[in-house]
Design a protein around this motif. Structure first.
Motif, PDB file in Angstrom:
ATOM      1  N   ALA A 548       0.835  -1.253  -0.066  1.00  0.00           N
ATOM      2  CA  ALA A 548       0.106  -0.050  -0.111  1.00  0.00           C
ATOM      3  C   ALA A 548       0.755   1.210   0.077  1.00  0.00           C
ATOM      4  O   ALA A 548       0.527   2.296  -0.668  1.00  0.00           O
ATOM      5  CB  ALA A 548      -0.831  -0.016   1.150  1.00  0.00           C
ATOM      6  N   VAL A 549       1.884   1.270   0.830  1.00  0.00           N
ATOM      7  CA  VAL A 549       2.886   2.216   0.832  1.00  0.00           C
ATOM      8  C   VAL A 549       4.360   1.639   0.000  1.00  0.00           C
ATOM      9  O   VAL A 549       4.696   0.461   0.566  1.00  0.00           O
ATOM     10  CB  VAL A 549       3.199   2.977   2.022  1.00  0.00           C
ATOM     11  CG1 VAL A 549       4.251   3.968   1.826  1.00  0.00           C
ATOM     12  CG2 VAL A 549       2.063   3.468   2.720  1.00  0.00           C
ATOM     13  N   PRO A 550       4.875   2.029  -1.172  1.00  0.00           N
ATOM     14  CA  PRO A 550       6.010   1.612  -1.606  1.00  0.00           C
ATOM     15  C   PRO A 550       7.286   1.583  -0.765  1.00  0.00           C
ATOM     16  O   PRO A 550       7.377   2.667  -0.047  1.00  0.00           O
ATOM     17  CB  PRO A 550       6.260   2.635  -2.829  1.00  0.00           C
ATOM     18  CG  PRO A 550       4.798   3.123  -3.185  1.00  0.00           C
ATOM     19  CD  PRO A 550       4.177   3.202  -1.934  1.00  0.00           C
ATOM     20  N   ARG A 551       8.104   0.631  -0.802  1.00  0.00           N
ATOM     21  CA  ARG A 551       9.162   0.396   0.418  1.00  0.00           C
ATOM     22  C   ARG A 551      10.081   1.702   0.085  1.00  0.00           C
ATOM     23  O   ARG A 551      10.472   1.901   1.485  1.00  0.00           O
ATOM     24  CB  ARG A 551      10.099  -0.790  -0.245  1.00  0.00           C
ATOM     25  CG  ARG A 551       8.997  -2.033  -0.508  1.00  0.00           C
ATOM     26  CD  ARG A 551       8.265  -2.460   0.666  1.00  0.00           C
ATOM     27  NE  ARG A 551       9.092  -2.633   1.918  1.00  0.00           N
ATOM     28  CZ  ARG A 551       8.500  -2.968   3.059  1.00  0.00           C
ATOM     29  NH1 ARG A 551       7.340  -2.949   3.489  1.00  0.00           N
ATOM     30  NH2 ARG A 551       9.353  -3.014   4.219  1.00  0.00           N
ATOM     31  N   GLN A 552      10.033   2.259  -0.607  1.00  0.00           N
ATOM     32  CA  GLN A 552      11.077   3.325  -0.799  1.00  0.00           C
ATOM     33  C   GLN A 552      10.607   4.739   0.027  1.00  0.00           C
ATOM     34  O   GLN A 552      11.119   5.537   0.224  1.00  0.00           O
ATOM     35  CB  GLN A 552      11.437   3.802  -2.144  1.00  0.00           C
ATOM     36  CG  GLN A 552      10.464   4.372  -2.925  1.00  0.00           C
ATOM     37  CD  GLN A 552       9.515   3.743  -3.694  1.00  0.00           C
ATOM     38  OE1 GLN A 552       9.511   2.516  -3.523  1.00  0.00           O
ATOM     39  NE2 GLN A 552       9.071   3.971  -5.010  1.00  0.00           N
ATOM     40  N   PHE A 553       9.358   4.546   0.221  1.00  0.00           N
ATOM     41  CA  PHE A 553       8.716   5.721   0.855  1.00  0.00           C
ATOM     42  C   PHE A 553       8.328   5.444   2.515  1.00  0.00           C
ATOM     43  O   PHE A 553       7.894   6.383   3.236  1.00  0.00           O
ATOM     44  CB  PHE A 553       7.437   6.167   0.343  1.00  0.00           C
ATOM     45  CG  PHE A 553       7.548   6.882  -1.008  1.00  0.00           C
ATOM     46  CD1 PHE A 553       8.574   7.794  -1.273  1.00  0.00           C
ATOM     47  CD2 PHE A 553       6.654   6.316  -2.091  1.00  0.00           C
ATOM     48  CE1 PHE A 553       8.684   8.153  -2.612  1.00  0.00           C
ATOM     49  CE2 PHE A 553       6.662   6.789  -3.455  1.00  0.00           C
ATOM     50  CZ  PHE A 553       7.885   7.752  -3.578  1.00  0.00           C
ATOM     51  N   ILE A 554       8.529   4.052   2.932  1.00  0.00           N
ATOM     52  CA  ILE A 554       8.429   3.945   4.308  1.00  0.00           C
ATOM     53  C   ILE A 554       9.639   4.455   5.322  1.00  0.00           C
ATOM     54  O   ILE A 554       9.041   5.255   6.119  1.00  0.00           O
ATOM     55  CB  ILE A 554       8.433   2.262   4.486  1.00  0.00           C
ATOM     56  CG1 ILE A 554       7.345   1.653   3.969  1.00  0.00           C
ATOM     57  CG2 ILE A 554       8.563   2.023   5.837  1.00  0.00           C
ATOM     58  CD1 ILE A 554       7.179   0.197   4.052  1.00  0.00           C
ATOM     59  N   PRO A 555      10.636   4.693   4.717  1.00  0.00           N
ATOM     60  CA  PRO A 555      11.698   5.521   5.488  1.00  0.00           C
ATOM     61  C   PRO A 555      11.239   6.903   5.616  1.00  0.00           C
ATOM     62  O   PRO A 555      11.467   7.888   6.523  1.00  0.00           O
ATOM     63  CB  PRO A 555      13.042   5.293   4.991  1.00  0.00           C
ATOM     64  CG  PRO A 555      12.852   3.892   4.325  1.00  0.00           C
ATOM     65  CD  PRO A 555      11.437   4.111   3.664  1.00  0.00           C
ATOM     66  N   SER A 556      10.691   7.266   4.358  1.00  0.00           N
ATOM     67  CA  SER A 556      10.079   8.779   4.456  1.00  0.00           C
ATOM     68  C   SER A 556       9.062   9.316   5.477  1.00  0.00           C
ATOM     69  O   SER A 556       9.218  10.096   6.120  1.00  0.00           O
ATOM     70  CB  SER A 556       9.665   9.152   3.283  1.00  0.00           C
ATOM     71  OG  SER A 556      10.459   8.946   2.073  1.00  0.00           O
ATOM     72  N   VAL A 557       8.251   8.197   5.676  1.00  0.00           N
ATOM     73  CA  VAL A 557       7.052   8.275   6.952  1.00  0.00           C
ATOM     74  C   VAL A 557       7.748   8.338   8.092  1.00  0.00           C
ATOM     75  O   VAL A 557       7.414   9.201   9.007  1.00  0.00           O
ATOM     76  CB  VAL A 557       6.171   7.085   6.475  1.00  0.00           C
ATOM     77  CG1 VAL A 557       5.387   7.018   7.742  1.00  0.00           C
ATOM     78  CG2 VAL A 557       5.404   7.005   5.248  1.00  0.00           C
ATOM     79  N   GLU A 558       8.797   7.273   8.436  1.00  0.00           N
ATOM     80  CA  GLU A 558       9.318   7.467   9.757  1.00  0.00           C
ATOM     81  C   GLU A 558      10.227   8.874   9.882  1.00  0.00           C
ATOM     82  O   GLU A 558      10.405   9.385  11.044  1.00  0.00           O
ATOM     83  CB  GLU A 558      10.403   6.193   9.815  1.00  0.00           C
ATOM     84  CG  GLU A 558      11.345   6.133  11.267  1.00  0.00           C
ATOM     85  CD  GLU A 558      12.156   5.095  11.156  1.00  0.00           C
ATOM     86  OE1 GLU A 558      12.772   4.981  12.132  1.00  0.00           O
ATOM     87  OE2 GLU A 558      12.267   4.268  10.161  1.00  0.00           O
ATOM     88  N   LYS A 559      10.904   9.367   8.898  1.00  0.00           N
ATOM     89  CA  LYS A 559      11.493  10.552   9.038  1.00  0.00           C
ATOM     90  C   LYS A 559      10.697  11.635   9.188  1.00  0.00           C
ATOM     91  O   LYS A 559      10.871  12.737  10.069  1.00  0.00           O
ATOM     92  CB  LYS A 559      12.213  10.860   7.577  1.00  0.00           C
ATOM     93  CG  LYS A 559      13.163  12.040   7.499  1.00  0.00           C
ATOM     94  CD  LYS A 559      13.979  12.365   6.498  1.00  0.00           C
ATOM     95  CE  LYS A 559      15.010  13.406   6.211  1.00  0.00           C
ATOM     96  NZ  LYS A 559      15.760  13.351   5.109  1.00  0.00           N
TER      97      LYS A 559
END
Length: 706
Positions: A548-559
């Motif tokens: 649902a959220v591409p893997r490359q954007f998961i660190p962006s959410v955490e950031k």
């Protein structure tokens, strides 16, 4: 005491044999100690007048004294800094160190004790009791075997009682041997004072008894065994031998005489007891050559050859005070332990072990400027400062109080003297942009001058905080910023660095969608937030299923979540002790980006916070309070009123003091440095150490949030 130097004085009663010291044996370094208002500065004026250093005695109320040359001291009519007054008497250089008596300026007192080889305790004749800080300082000097004498001042006051003051001194400082503290005078019914070692004046039985007690004490402590034998046999004793025995007993810290002094009146230029006191200082107090030198080490702690008070030895000196003069520049008051300090001499400056006070370690080479000997606010040139001397050195532009000076290529350190921790926080802010530009330079100079000041830029609140010893200390620092360095600041309320956390679990949805032509922004994420036990910190969990959220954007959410954590979600304090789980979201193949998902993560955290109760966590300090036994009950009650948890109490040896340990919210002890002084009448001390964070009671938290 008899005046041995009568033949060396001119018609005006001034020493004609005075001159600059050429050997350590010709130096006496003496510190004046006593509480504020005891008369130390006036005593210094009397001694300066008696030696001919001045033609007229200055007055504290007029702002004309040698010691108090700062504008702040003139306005407050009290000393706030250490002052050096060099006097010459009978061919001896007496470096007289006048120290402030107020507790907020104890750092200046410590510097004076460090530089001195003997101490004069100043006790006013109007006292009803000897205060506890003076008693404690006496015991501290006793532990160092520092020779001491007592000087009773203000004998010209209507309520002065010399005999009563002497008894107070014997009770407070006798250490179980009242004959170790005896007066050199006996007060007569008409108020006059008779010298007890001079048997020529006719006396009454009480004076004869006091004289016999003094002579017996001197004979018992004399290094001349025949003197005691002659006393016990009832034989007549030579006054010169008695005087010599007294002086040697004082030098060995075995006897502490009480002398009487009074300032000169408008009708007299003579100071009562000043010359007798100078005779005791020059003949009874030790020279630097008679005192042991501090242990020297390398910057890494490696031992070095023991220092000797030798003008021809390697240079070893210590900066005991740093100040800035608007006309001369930076001045360093230096105690020379070994070697000779000359003008334009290359020296190595070492400063280590004070990082916790905001002083960076440093090793650097400098060249000294003029070596001078200060007399109040004037300067008298001197060729050099030899071992044992205290001199003022110009243009040590990077030296700080406590630094060691040594030969280039041979860096060494001497152990730093003990200083109290500054525990009163004062938050400040520059008044204008112009002040902001000059603030850092002004603060750097203050930190270099004052080792009891700690400067902090709080990373959580962003406040600039001066940690001070008390309100008077803070007032002087702020006034110096304004008057010396042209920086105006405003004192603002100090903010205790709190924390925020979630009271219950909650879910939040962050939606950041913008389309205004061209490349848009698209990011949606859902977060589950749940509280963790205190001290757990932050956890981020990826629970995305099906991409649902591409893997490359998961660190962006955490950031984005972490960025919001530092800003807080309710009162602006950092958010801690939570687990954030990314459970769902949406992305766009073109418009989604790292920045968009960072924004969405922060929005989701804020929405989750709005759906639950935010709790505040307050820092808790482990506080240890040392107070006399009679104040323990009041201290315990006060700590309980501050929401403190008392962990225990224990007596400290046989000192009549008790150590109280407690955990207290830091919110409640912001002004404890001031409050404890009031609760314990200036006798209590405390330390604090961070213990952790705990939930703040709802009533208190509501007050903070409002």
């Amino acid at each position: 005491m008899a005046d041995r130097n009568a033949g060396r004085t001119g018609a005006a009663g001034r020493d004609t044999a005075a001159g600059p010291p050429v050997r350590p044996e010709q130096i006496r370094n003496v510190v004046l100690v006593g509480h504020s208002g005891a008369g130390k500065t006036t005593l210094a004026e009397s001694l300066a007048l008696a030696t001919g250093a001045v033609n007229r005695s200055g007055r504290v109320h007029d702002g004309t004294t040698l010691s108090d040359y700062d504008e702040i001291e003139h306005r407050q009519q009290r000393s706030v800094q250490l002052a050096l007054i060099p006097l010459d008497h009978a061919g001896i250089r007496v470096n007289l160190l006048d120290t402030p008596g107020y507790a907020d300026f104890v750092g200046e007192l410590r510097a004076g004790l460090r530089a001195a080889d003997a101490a004069l305790f100043v006790i006013p004749a109007t006292e009803a009791d000897i205060d506890a800080p003076t008693r404690d300082l006496w015991q501290e000097c006793a532990a160092l075997s520092l020779p001491r004498a007592l000087v009773v001042t203000k004998l010209d006051a209507p309520q002065a009682r010399f005999a009563t003051t002497v008894e107070l001194c014997r009770e407070a400082f006798g250490n179980g041997d009242p004959d170790s503290v005896l007066p050199l005078h006996q007060q007569q019914p008409d108020g006059t004072l008779l010298p007890l070692l001079d048997s020529s004046p006719g006396t009454d039985p009480d004076t004869e008894a006091a004289r016999d007690r003094l002579i017996g004490a001197v004979a018992a402590e004399s290094e001349d065994e025949t003197l005691l034998d002659r006393y016990l046999s009832g034989a007549a004793l030579d006054p010169t031998a008695l005087l010599h025995g007294l002086e040697r007993a004082v030098a060995r810290d075995a006897f502490h005489p009480v002398l009487a002094t009074a300032a000169p009146t408008d009708h007299s230029h003579q100071s009562l007891g000043a010359r007798e006191l100078l005779d005791l200082v020059t003949h009874g107090f030790p020279s630097p050559a008679d005192r042991s030198q501090p242990a020297a080490t390398g910057p890494d702690g490696s031992p070095r050859t023991a220092l000797a008070c030798d003008p021809d030895g390697p240079l070893a000196a210590e900066v005991v005070k740093t100040s800035s003069d608007p006309y001369v520049g930076r001045l360093s008051l230096v105690r020379v332990f070994s070697g000779t300090l000359r003008p334009d001499l290359p020296v190595h400056v070492s400063g280590h072990g004070r990082q916790q006070r905001g002083h960076q370690d440093h090793d650097l080479d400098e060249r000294t400027g003029a070596v001078t000997s200060p007399l109040g606010h004037t300067l008298r040139p001197a060729a050099q400062g030899i071992a044992g001397d205290i001199v003022c050195v110009g243009r040590l532009t990077r030296a700080e109080t406590g630094d060691t000076l040594s030969e280039p290529g041979e860096p060494l350190l001497v152990p730093a003297w003990e200083l109290p921790d500054p525990l009163l926080p004062v938050a400040i802010a520059a008044r204008s942009n112009a002040d902001e530009d000059k603030l850092s330079q002004g603060l750097a100079r203050l930190v270099a001058e004052d080792p009891t000041l700690r400067l902090e830029q709080n990373p959580d609140t962003g406040q600039l905080v001066l940690w001070c010893l008390g309100e008077a200390h803070a007032d002087v620092l702020l006034e110096r910023l304004r008057s010396r360095y042209g920086v105006s600041v405003d004192q603002i309320p100090y903010t205790v660095p709190l924390r925020e956390t979630f009271g219950t679990a909650a879910r939040g949805r962050g939606r950041h969608v913008k389309q205004s032509g061209g490349h848009g922004q698209f990011a949606i994420c859902e977060l589950d937030v749940e509280p963790l036990p205190t001290g757990s910190g932050f956890e981020f969990v990826d629970r995305i299923v099906g991409g649902a959220v591409p893997r490359q954007f998961i660190p962006s959410v955490e950031k984005g979540v972490r960025a919001q954590l530092t800003k807080g979600v309710a009162a602006g304090f950092p958010l801690v002790d939570v687990r954030v789980s990314l459970v769902d979201g949406k992305a766009h193949p073109v418009d989604s980006s790292d920045a968009a998902f960072q924004t969405a993560g922060a929005l989701a955290l804020r929405e989750a916070a709005a759906a639950t109760t935010i709790r505040l966590l307050e820092p808790v300090a482990l506080v240890t309070v040392l107070v006399p036994d009679e104040y323990v009950g009041g201290i315990l009650g006060d700590l309980s009123a501050r929401r403190g948890r008392v962990l225990g109490t224990e007596p400290v040896g046989e000192t009549g003091r008790t150590l109280v340990r407690a955990e207290v919210p830091e919110w409640e002890i912001v002004r404890y440095a001031v409050d404890l002084r009031s609760l314990s009448h200036g006798t209590g001390t405390f330390t604090r150490a961070h213990s952790g964070h705990e939930p703040m009671p709802e009533a208190v938290a509501a007050k903070v949030l409002s």
